[in-house]
Design an enzyme around this catalytic site. Structure first.
Site, mmCIF file in Angstrom:
data_model
loop_
_atom_site.group_PDB
_atom_site.id
_atom_site.type_symbol
_atom_site.label_atom_id
_atom_site.label_comp_id
_atom_site.label_asym_id
_atom_site.label_seq_id
_atom_site.Cartn_x
_atom_site.Cartn_y
_atom_site.Cartn_z
ATOM 1 N N LYS A 1 -4.210 10.096 3.323
ATOM 2 C CA LYS A 1 -4.837 9.225 4.322
ATOM 3 C C LYS A 1 -5.807 9.987 5.218
ATOM 4 O O LYS A 1 -5.502 11.099 5.664
ATOM 5 C CB LYS A 1 -3.721 8.586 5.155
ATOM 6 N N GLN B 1 -1.519 2.398 10.017
ATOM 7 C CA GLN B 1 -0.259 2.497 9.256
ATOM 8 C C GLN B 1 0.838 3.162 10.089
ATOM 9 O O GLN B 1 2.018 2.883 9.920
ATOM 10 C CB GLN B 1 -0.472 3.310 7.975
ATOM 11 N N ASP C 1 -1.776 10.987 -1.995
ATOM 12 C CA ASP C 1 -2.237 9.958 -2.934
ATOM 13 C C ASP C 1 -2.647 10.558 -4.264
ATOM 14 O O ASP C 1 -2.636 9.885 -5.291
ATOM 15 C CB ASP C 1 -3.383 9.161 -2.323
ATOM 16 N N ARG D 1 0.876 -1.176 0.000
ATOM 17 C CA ARG D 1 0.000 0.000 0.000
ATOM 18 C C ARG D 1 0.912 1.224 0.000
ATOM 19 O O ARG D 1 2.125 1.113 0.129
ATOM 20 C CB ARG D 1 -1.013 -0.001 1.152
ATOM 21 N N GLY D 2 0.296 2.399 -0.137
ATOM 22 C CA GLY D 2 1.098 3.620 -0.303
ATOM 23 C C GLY D 2 1.148 3.927 -1.797
ATOM 24 O O GLY D 2 1.437 3.023 -2.612
ATOM 25 N N ALA D 3 0.846 5.169 -2.152
ATOM 26 C CA ALA D 3 0.610 5.512 -3.556
ATOM 27 C C ALA D 3 1.729 5.069 -4.515
ATOM 28 O O ALA D 3 1.460 4.340 -5.485
ATOM 29 C CB ALA D 3 0.328 7.009 -3.670
HETATM 30 O O1 MRU Z 1 -4.325 3.259 2.289
HETATM 31 P P1 MRU Z 1 -2.835 3.425 2.106
HETATM 32 O O2 MRU Z 1 -2.052 2.851 3.230
HETATM 33 O O3 MRU Z 1 -2.381 2.960 0.760
HETATM 34 O O4 MRU Z 1 -2.640 4.987 2.156
HETATM 35 C C1 MRU Z 1 -1.338 5.508 2.081
HETATM 36 C C2 MRU Z 1 -1.292 6.965 2.266
HETATM 37 O O5 MRU Z 1 -2.288 7.627 2.397
HETATM 38 C C3 MRU Z 1 0.037 7.618 2.199
HETATM 39 O O6 MRU Z 1 0.090 8.692 3.067
HETATM 40 C C4 MRU Z 1 0.246 8.109 0.771
HETATM 41 O O7 MRU Z 1 0.139 7.047 -0.133
HETATM 42 C C5 MRU Z 1 1.495 8.809 0.572
HETATM 43 S S1 MRU Z 1 2.845 7.704 0.795
HETATM 44 C C6 MRU Z 1 4.039 7.799 -0.157
#
Ligand code: MRU
Length: 350
Positions: A249, A197, A238, A49-51
């Site tokens: 998030k 997270q 994201d 996960r994470g963009a």
């Molecule tokens: O739902 P997730 O864990 O994929 O959400 C991740 C986030 O919101 C991060 O803050 C975002 O992707 C930026 S990380 C490089």
């Protein structure tokens, strides 16, 4: 680089390996993906996960799909792979890096001959997207750290580190760099409900990399800002729209409001692959809502009584007006707006 030991996505021996983030911090378990359906499932189920990490994983997913489709006799691989790419595109809706990475793969596919094995070319591009992301993060780390003055107290949200990217991290990359530069007096991370997270991933990653961190409940952020001289809230993104609104998030918007109230500066760190200049403003961003169980249960254990409903939007939108700086690999945009972001995208960094 010091303080940077974790890599969540690896392509080795023709296979994709993902560090299973659902099992952290209890267990360091790696999942091997050999089918595109497995890759799609891994994204949907938050193995990864994470963009930026989602985008990179999807790019490797296209490589896996190409291998399978080219080996299948009788059907043109280009027609067949289109449905695999669609499957990957349906995994999560908010992080634009997913669509950005798939678009790069699609463009390359359009230029490849139908009668030639496409795997090597697609793998080369996926690896390139992966390594470019790490390079961008390291550069953003330096740019963002320059905005921090020594002795800073910092609060971060969610996980934006090596686990959320190709490596090094976005917001956590700035924090990593600022820590290496001896600028951080105290770092706070909030637990980031409901998926945690912050406590499960950010805390784990920072412990692995010997960067001290103190966890707070999200509800403690206002009191923290009232009690201590927090200098910056630093978060990732994201999706950033053309006017500088930021989807990130759930809870990010609340932190931005609190930061403004308490005179704390607010920094968003994201590569330009997170910018969606096709959307005019944040209201146009599709916001993912996930299952109720993420709120009502912790693993198998129920947290709320049976019969209660839950609403679980997992991202929110912070208006550009609450953001002091957006840091990308192309430069820093302070007090972001449409004109400044456009100028940066056209490469004239302000
Ligand atoms: O739902 P997730 O864990 O994929 O959400 C991740 C986030 O919101 C991060 O803050 C975002 O992707 C930026 S990380 C490089």
């Amino acid at each position: 680089m010091l303080f940077d030991t974790i890599r969540a996505i690896r392509w080795e021996n023709d296979h994709l390996y993902l560090l299973d983030q659902r099992r952290l911090p209890q267990e360091r378990h790696t999942l091997e993906c050999t089918q595109v359906t497995q890759v799609a499932e891994a994204i949907t189920q938050m193995v990864v996960r994470g963009a930026p990490a989602i985008g990179i994983t999807a790019a490797y997913g296209v490589v896996i799909a190409a291998r399978m489709r080219y080996a299948q006799a009788g059907k043109p691989w280009k027609t067949a792979i289109a449905q695999d790419i669609d499957l990957l595109a349906r995994t999560r809706p908010t992080a634009v890096n997913l669509f950005w990475a798939l678009e790069h793969m699609r463009e390359l596919i359009a230029h490849l001959p139908e009668d030639q094995d496409p795997v090597a070319a697609l793998l080369h591009l996926a690896r390139q997207l992966h390594s470019d992301d790490i390079t961008a993060n390291q550069h953003m780390g330096r740019l963002g750290a320059e905005l921090i003055t020594a002795g800073a107290i910092i609060l971060t949200h969610c996980n934006t580190g090596s686990l959320a990217t190709g490596g090094f991290g976005t917001a956590l990359g700035v924090i990593r760099q600022a820590y290496a530069d001896h600028k951080i007096a105290k770092l706070f991370a909030d637990e980031t409900r409901p998926w945690l997270q912050g406590s499960r991933l950010t805390a784990w990653e920072l412990v692995q990399d010997n960067i001290p961190v103190t966890l707070i409940a999200e509800g403690a952020a206002a009191f923290l800002m009232q009690q201590q001289q927090v200098q910056w809230v630093i978060v990732g993104a994201d999706r950033i729209t053309a006017n500088g609104d930021v989807a990130n998030k759930i809870g990010t918007y609340g932190l931005a409001v609190l930061a403004r109230q308490h005179g704390v500066k607010f920094m968003v760190v994201a590569p330009t692959s997170t910018l969606d200049m096709s959307l005019p403003e944040g209201a146009a961003i599709p916001i993912e809502t996930r299952g109720e169980s993420e709120l009502l249960q912790l693993g198998p254990q129920r947290l709320a009584p049976a019969g209660v409903a839950a609403w679980n939007p997992v991202f929110d939108v912070t208006p550009a007006g609450l953001i002091d700086a957006i840091v990308t690999e192309r430069g820093v945009v302070t007090q972001p707006d449409r004109q400044k972001l456009l100028a940066m995208m056209q490469n004239s960094v302000n």
